[in-house]
Design a protein around this motif. Sequence first.
Motif, short mmCIF file in Angstrom:
data_model
loop_
_atom_site.label_atom_id
_atom_site.label_comp_id
_atom_site.label_asym_id
_atom_site.label_seq_id
_atom_site.Cartn_x
_atom_site.Cartn_y
_atom_site.Cartn_z
N ASN A 1 0.83 -1.21 0.00
CA ASN A 1 0.00 0.00 0.00
C ASN A 1 0.86 1.27 0.00
OD1 ASN A 1 -2.35 -1.58 0.09
ND2 ASN A 1 -2.21 -1.71 2.31
N GLN A 2 1.89 1.27 -0.82
CA GLN A 2 2.82 2.40 -0.98
C GLN A 2 3.56 2.75 0.32
OE1 GLN A 2 0.34 5.42 -2.76
NE2 GLN A 2 0.67 4.57 -4.80
N GLU A 3 3.71 1.78 1.20
CA GLU A 3 4.43 2.00 2.46
C GLU A 3 5.42 0.85 2.65
OE1 GLU A 3 3.45 2.37 7.23
OE2 GLU A 3 1.81 2.10 5.82
N MET A 4 6.65 1.19 3.08
CA MET A 4 7.63 0.15 3.33
C MET A 4 7.34 -0.50 4.69
SD MET A 4 11.76 0.15 3.53
CE MET A 4 11.87 0.64 5.24
N ILE A 5 7.27 -1.81 4.68
CA ILE A 5 7.13 -2.53 5.94
C ILE A 5 8.31 -3.49 6.08
CG2 ILE A 5 4.61 -2.36 5.96
CD1 ILE A 5 4.62 -5.39 5.28
N THR A 6 8.63 -3.82 7.30
CA THR A 6 9.72 -4.75 7.58
C THR A 6 9.10 -6.04 8.08
OG1 THR A 6 11.19 -2.93 8.16
CG2 THR A 6 11.80 -5.11 8.95
N LEU A 7 9.53 -7.13 7.51
CA LEU A 7 9.07 -8.45 7.94
C LEU A 7 10.25 -9.20 8.54
CD1 LEU A 7 7.39 -8.14 4.85
CD2 LEU A 7 6.10 -9.65 6.33
N VAL A 8 10.04 -9.76 9.70
CA VAL A 8 11.05 -10.56 10.37
C VAL A 8 10.61 -12.01 10.32
CG1 VAL A 8 12.22 -11.04 12.56
CG2 VAL A 8 11.69 -8.68 11.92
N GLU A 9 11.51 -12.87 9.87
CA GLU A 9 11.26 -14.31 9.88
C GLU A 9 12.09 -14.92 11.00
OE1 GLU A 9 12.32 -15.78 6.01
OE2 GLU A 9 10.36 -15.26 5.18
N ARG A 10 11.43 -15.71 11.84
CA ARG A 10 12.12 -16.39 12.95
C ARG A 10 11.81 -17.87 12.81
NH1 ARG A 10 10.39 -14.49 18.82
NH2 ARG A 10 8.40 -14.65 17.75
N LYS A 11 12.85 -18.68 12.86
CA LYS A 11 12.69 -20.14 12.74
C LYS A 11 13.27 -20.79 14.00
CE LYS A 11 12.94 -19.90 7.77
NZ LYS A 11 13.67 -20.22 6.56
N ILE A 12 12.50 -21.70 14.59
CA ILE A 12 12.90 -22.36 15.83
C ILE A 12 13.01 -23.86 15.56
CG2 ILE A 12 12.27 -22.83 18.23
CD1 ILE A 12 10.53 -20.24 18.08
N THR A 13 14.12 -24.45 16.03
CA THR A 13 14.34 -25.89 15.90
C THR A 13 14.66 -26.43 17.28
OG1 THR A 13 15.32 -25.50 13.71
CG2 THR A 13 15.71 -27.66 14.72
N PHE A 14 14.02 -27.55 17.62
CA PHE A 14 14.29 -28.23 18.88
C PHE A 14 15.04 -29.53 18.58
CE2 PHE A 14 10.44 -25.75 19.62
CZ PHE A 14 10.81 -25.05 20.75
N LYS A 15 16.15 -29.77 19.30
CA LYS A 15 16.92 -30.99 19.08
C LYS A 15 16.05 -32.21 19.39
CE LYS A 15 21.15 -33.36 20.24
NZ LYS A 15 22.28 -33.46 21.13
N ASP A 16 15.35 -32.16 20.51
CA ASP A 16 14.45 -33.24 20.91
C ASP A 16 13.04 -32.80 20.53
OD1 ASP A 16 16.70 -34.47 22.38
OD2 ASP A 16 16.41 -32.77 23.73
N GLU A 17 12.60 -33.21 19.34
CA GLU A 17 11.36 -32.67 18.78
C GLU A 17 10.15 -32.97 19.66
OE1 GLU A 17 8.75 -33.02 14.72
OE2 GLU A 17 10.90 -33.31 14.60
N PRO A 18 9.50 -31.91 20.14
CA PRO A 18 8.31 -32.12 20.97
C PRO A 18 7.09 -32.50 20.12
CG PRO A 18 8.82 -29.77 20.76
CD PRO A 18 9.88 -30.52 20.02
N ASP A 19 6.07 -33.08 20.79
CA ASP A 19 4.85 -33.44 20.06
C ASP A 19 4.13 -32.17 19.60
OD1 ASP A 19 3.14 -32.44 22.16
OD2 ASP A 19 3.31 -34.36 23.20
N ALA A 20 3.11 -32.35 18.77
CA ALA A 20 2.42 -31.21 18.14
C ALA A 20 1.81 -30.26 19.16
CB ALA A 20 1.35 -31.72 17.17
N GLU A 21 1.21 -30.79 20.21
CA GLU A 21 0.59 -29.94 21.23
C GLU A 21 1.64 -29.08 21.95
OE1 GLU A 21 -1.49 -30.49 25.55
OE2 GLU A 21 -2.04 -31.96 23.99
N LEU A 22 2.76 -29.69 22.30
CA LEU A 22 3.83 -28.95 22.97
C LEU A 22 4.46 -27.94 22.01
CD1 LEU A 22 5.53 -28.36 25.42
CD2 LEU A 22 6.96 -30.35 24.85
#
Length: 138
Positions: A88-109
């Motif tokens: 909309n003719q305005e500069m916006i900044t987008l931040v991408e954050r990615k998280i990885t767990f060594k011991d993958e938790p279940d979907a609910e956690l």
Amino acid sequence: MKYILEKPIKGIIGSQKYKTTIHWRNGVLITDEPEKIGGKDLGPDPHTLLLSSLVGCTLATLRMYIDHKGLSISQIEVEANLFHRIENQEMITLVERKITFKDEPDAELQTRLLRVAEQCPISRILKGNIKISTELIK
């Protein structure tokens, strides 16, 4: 008004292009710009420092929650980057954050941990309404 930091962060720049010294409670940090834009890359640039704050806060917040709940997640990795886009003719900044767990938790956690990450203090500051007051001191 009550400040978050006991002592303010103080920065100084001399005649060396882009190199600054940032004085914080326990020491000094050098910042600089990458060589491709005229710096000497002697320290992190402002964008790197901003994202480092988000990454560090996310990691600490997740670790506190995991330890408090007695969960067995031995290692967390967070990476972040940002880009600009015109909307909309305005500069916006987008931040991408990615998280990885060594011991993958279940979907609910995973869902709970994602909510915890979103509530880290730096996330909240960056998503909130920030006003900067600047004054010139003689």
